[in-house]
Design a protein around this motif. Structure first.
Motif, PDB file in Angstrom:
ATOM      1  N   GLU A   1      -7.118   5.340  -6.196  1.00  0.00           N
ATOM      2  CA  GLU A   1      -5.649   5.326  -6.186  1.00  0.00           C
ATOM      3  C   GLU A   1      -5.129   4.006  -6.758  1.00  0.00           C
ATOM      4  N   ASN A   2      -5.739   2.901  -6.334  1.00  0.00           N
ATOM      5  CA  ASN A   2      -5.316   1.586  -6.811  1.00  0.00           C
ATOM      6  C   ASN A   2      -5.556   1.444  -8.316  1.00  0.00           C
TER       7      ASN A   2
ATOM      8  N   ILE B   1      -9.350   5.027  -1.977  1.00  0.00           N
ATOM      9  CA  ILE B   1      -8.424   3.889  -2.052  1.00  0.00           C
ATOM     10  C   ILE B   1      -8.588   3.153  -3.374  1.00  0.00           C
TER      11      ILE B   1
ATOM     12  N   TYR C   1       0.848  -1.183   0.000  1.00  0.00           N
ATOM     13  CA  TYR C   1       0.000   0.000   0.000  1.00  0.00           C
ATOM     14  C   TYR C   1       0.881   1.229   0.000  1.00  0.00           C
TER      15      TYR C   1
ATOM     16  N   TYR D   1      -0.284   4.522  -0.447  1.00  0.00           N
ATOM     17  CA  TYR D   1      -1.274   5.580  -0.546  1.00  0.00           C
ATOM     18  C   TYR D   1      -0.760   6.841   0.119  1.00  0.00           C
TER      19      TYR D   1
ATOM     20  N   ILE E   1      -4.910   9.632   2.949  1.00  0.00           N
ATOM     21  CA  ILE E   1      -5.806   8.496   3.179  1.00  0.00           C
ATOM     22  C   ILE E   1      -5.605   7.955   4.587  1.00  0.00           C
TER      23      ILE E   1
END
Length: 89
Positions: free
Chosen positions: A57-58, A54, A3, A5, A9
């Motif tokens: 972003e992914n 999330i 992760y 991020y 977040i």
């Protein structure tokens, strides 16, 4: 899965964590149901926003990775992201 991020977040998730503690405190103090429900609603809304961020972003990272690998057809990835958001509701 790694992760990576933005701190934004993580900050949002920590704020949600604090809201949950606040709900528990309200319940322990015997506050009216209306106050508890209002706070839980705020938690749900904040959680929904965090979830969407999330997933976005992914998706962005997945699309960039696929494009770098030469795959220009990212329609399936977008569809999977949309399905993930729909299932979360």
């Amino acid at each position: 899965m790694e992760y990576h991020y933005p701190d934004e977040i993580k900050t949002r998730l920590r704020r949600i964590e604090g809201q949950i503690r606040g709900v528990l405190r309200l319940m322990e103090e015997g506050k009216p149901c209306k106050e508890v429900v209002a706070q839980l609603s705020a938690v749900r809304n904040a959680s929904d926003r965090a979830l969407a961020q999330i997933v976005a972003e992914n998706l962005q990272q997945c699309i960039l990775t696929e494009q770098e690998a030469g795959n220009k057809d990212t329609k399936k990835m977008v569809q999977e992201a949309v399905e993930l958001l729909v299932k979360s509701r």
